[in-house]
Design a protein around this motif. Structure first.
Motif, mmCIF file in Angstrom:
data_model
loop_
_atom_site.group_PDB
_atom_site.id
_atom_site.type_symbol
_atom_site.label_atom_id
_atom_site.label_comp_id
_atom_site.label_asym_id
_atom_site.label_seq_id
_atom_site.Cartn_x
_atom_site.Cartn_y
_atom_site.Cartn_z
ATOM 1 N N ARG A 295 -31.969 -36.276 -99.924
ATOM 2 C CA ARG A 295 -32.229 -36.648 -101.319
ATOM 3 C C ARG A 295 -32.145 -35.449 -102.259
ATOM 4 N NH1 ARG A 295 -36.786 -40.745 -103.645
ATOM 5 N NH2 ARG A 295 -36.404 -40.391 -105.853
ATOM 6 N N PRO A 296 -32.748 -34.281 -101.929
ATOM 7 C CA PRO A 296 -32.633 -33.146 -102.838
ATOM 8 C C PRO A 296 -31.187 -32.672 -103.030
ATOM 9 C CG PRO A 296 -34.452 -32.822 -101.315
ATOM 10 C CD PRO A 296 -33.658 -33.982 -100.802
ATOM 11 N N VAL A 297 -30.355 -32.857 -101.999
ATOM 12 C CA VAL A 297 -28.946 -32.493 -102.139
ATOM 13 C C VAL A 297 -28.297 -33.340 -103.226
ATOM 14 C CG1 VAL A 297 -26.706 -32.419 -100.971
ATOM 15 C CG2 VAL A 297 -28.770 -31.739 -99.738
ATOM 16 N N LEU A 298 -28.518 -34.651 -103.146
ATOM 17 C CA LEU A 298 -27.924 -35.544 -104.145
ATOM 18 C C LEU A 298 -28.532 -35.317 -105.531
ATOM 19 C CD1 LEU A 298 -27.350 -38.947 -102.320
ATOM 20 C CD2 LEU A 298 -25.949 -36.880 -102.381
ATOM 21 N N GLU A 299 -29.811 -34.958 -105.581
ATOM 22 C CA GLU A 299 -30.424 -34.662 -106.882
ATOM 23 C C GLU A 299 -29.758 -33.443 -107.515
ATOM 24 O OE1 GLU A 299 -34.911 -36.472 -106.067
ATOM 25 O OE2 GLU A 299 -34.533 -34.316 -105.827
ATOM 26 N N ALA A 300 -29.426 -32.450 -106.705
ATOM 27 C CA ALA A 300 -28.727 -31.275 -107.226
ATOM 28 C C ALA A 300 -27.311 -31.614 -107.669
ATOM 29 C CB ALA A 300 -28.688 -30.180 -106.156
ATOM 30 N N LEU A 301 -26.787 -32.733 -107.167
ATOM 31 C CA LEU A 301 -25.440 -33.174 -107.547
ATOM 32 C C LEU A 301 -25.472 -34.252 -108.627
ATOM 33 C CD1 LEU A 301 -23.873 -33.275 -103.972
ATOM 34 C CD2 LEU A 301 -23.381 -31.621 -105.787
ATOM 35 N N GLY A 302 -26.651 -34.461 -109.247
ATOM 36 C CA GLY A 302 -26.727 -35.338 -110.411
ATOM 37 C C GLY A 302 -27.445 -36.639 -110.223
ATOM 38 N N LEU A 303 -27.908 -36.941 -108.994
ATOM 39 C CA LEU A 303 -28.621 -38.198 -108.787
ATOM 40 C C LEU A 303 -29.863 -38.264 -109.661
ATOM 41 C CD1 LEU A 303 -28.727 -40.775 -106.958
ATOM 42 C CD2 LEU A 303 -30.351 -39.507 -105.580
ATOM 43 N N ASP A 304 -30.157 -39.431 -110.209
ATOM 44 C CA ASP A 304 -31.318 -39.662 -111.077
ATOM 45 C C ASP A 304 -31.210 -38.917 -112.403
ATOM 46 O OD1 ASP A 304 -32.410 -41.281 -109.154
ATOM 47 O OD2 ASP A 304 -33.625 -39.690 -108.266
ATOM 48 N N GLY A 305 -30.044 -38.354 -112.670
ATOM 49 C CA GLY A 305 -29.813 -37.686 -113.948
ATOM 50 C C GLY A 305 -28.642 -38.360 -114.631
ATOM 51 N N ALA A 306 -27.585 -37.595 -114.822
ATOM 52 C CA ALA A 306 -26.386 -38.134 -115.461
ATOM 53 C C ALA A 306 -25.523 -38.933 -114.496
ATOM 54 C CB ALA A 306 -25.568 -36.988 -116.060
#
Length: 343
Positions: free
Chosen positions: A141-152
């Motif tokens: 999950r933190p990997v995908l968050e760094a790639l924009g998940l839950d953001g843009a």
């Protein structure tokens, strides 16, 4: 004789390159006229970036500072390849040895995602990701968050795609999944495996199109699943590295091929370096003898022609088996000498 030395790293104690050099030096000390060729290997874990850097002329290391597994900054590198692709190694950004102590509830894979994002920001047209050696069980999950998940929104895959190198075939969940099999080495107590499995299941439910039972989804504490959710392709790590390094050509005409890893155990047959090297030799150099050098040997040797355990050598030499862990290169050199005497 022609001798090819193609070990994996002895994780946490010695790099593949240093082990190969030590074994080769030991062999040449006994048989100085032999042709010894060093081909340090990797399987997607520690040493993968180094293996590519060694094999590909023009590859450039690019420094990057990311969030380490303990949440503090870690200085690492990603590798820029001449064809525009980038190699990123999870062990260098979010690996277990980077933790000062085991913290299963808070260890994070975010730094790996940050390094991937940095490579994409620099214009990488494709990604080769090695995901062995992780410190966390966070499902990626933190990997995908760094790639924009839950953001843009998640970043698009690069044009040449994303290939993930892993030596693990475990699913995300269940008795053979990320928490049950690999959680204990990251500090998860047996009584809490079910709790982590529930967390991973809740995370997987966000991506109904991705099957958590996919072989390799449980790799790197579930980072394999997270990357599948992004659209990446999983591949057996040691096979991919062997292809890039030209190991098939290197073993042709060899009389002896020496491979190895830190611990040869029941998991070694599932796509780890020794099994891949052995299979390659059997197919492309059937006349060669394949020999194993390992820190410890805890599984049947099957068709290996000979083997050397550094722990056994330490016991025989100093009387202290722990010396093999403290000074593996000394005993890897001794292993090379003793194996050469048997040639």
């Amino acid at each position: 004789m022609r001798i090819v030395v193609a070990p994996d790293s002895f994780k946490g104690t010695a790099t593949a390159a240093s082990v190969a050099q030590a074994v080769g030096d030991g062999w040449l000390a006994e048989r100085p006229d032999d042709d010894v060729v060093l081909v340090p290997m990797a399987d997607g874990g520690e040493g993968t970036l180094d293996a590519f850097a060694t094999a590909i002329p023009g590859a450039v290391r690019v420094p990057v500072t990311v969030t380490g597994p303990a949440g503090t900054p870690v200085d690492a590198h990603w590798l820029q390849l001449p064809d525009g692709r980038a190699v990123v190694e999870l062990a260098a950004t979010s690996g277990l040895p980077l933790l000062p102590s085991l913290t299963p509830d808070t260890a994070t894979s975010r730094g790996f995602g940050e390094a991937i994002a940095a490579a994409l920001d620099a214009g990488a047209t494709g990604l080769v990701l090695g995901i062995g050696g992780s410190a966390s069980t966070d499902g990626g999950r933190p990997v995908l968050e760094a790639l924009g998940l839950d953001g843009a929104g998640l970043r698009a895959l690069p044009p040449l795609g994303v290939t993930v190198l892993t030596d693990v075939t475990s699913p995300l969940l269940g008795p053979t999944g990320a928490a049950a099999v690999f959680g204990p080495q990251k500090g998860i107590e047996p009584s809490r495996v079910a709790f982590f499995d529930e967390q991973l299941a809740a995370w997987a439910a966000r991506f109904p199109s991705v099957d958590p039972a996919t072989p390799g989804a449980g790799a790197a504490g579930g980072v394999g699943f997270g990357l599948l959710a992004w659209g990446a392709t999983l591949a057996r790590g040691a096979d991919g590295v062997a292809e890039v390094l030209g190991l098939r050509d290197a073993v042709q005409g060899a009389d002896v091929v020496i491979t190895g890893e830190g611990r040869f155990d029941g998991q070694s047959a599932a796509g780890k370096v020794p099994s891949v090297v052995h299979a390659l030799v059997s197919t492309h150099a059937p006349g060669a003898r394949t020999i194993l050098v390992a820190g410890a040997i805890d599984a049947p040797l099957d068709d290996f022609a000979a083997a050397a355990s550094l722990t056994v050598l330490a016991t025989q030499t100093t009387g202290e088996p722990a010396d093999a862990l403290a000074d593996p290169l000394r005993f890897a050199t001794i292993a090379g000498q003793r194996l050469a005497r048997m040639a």
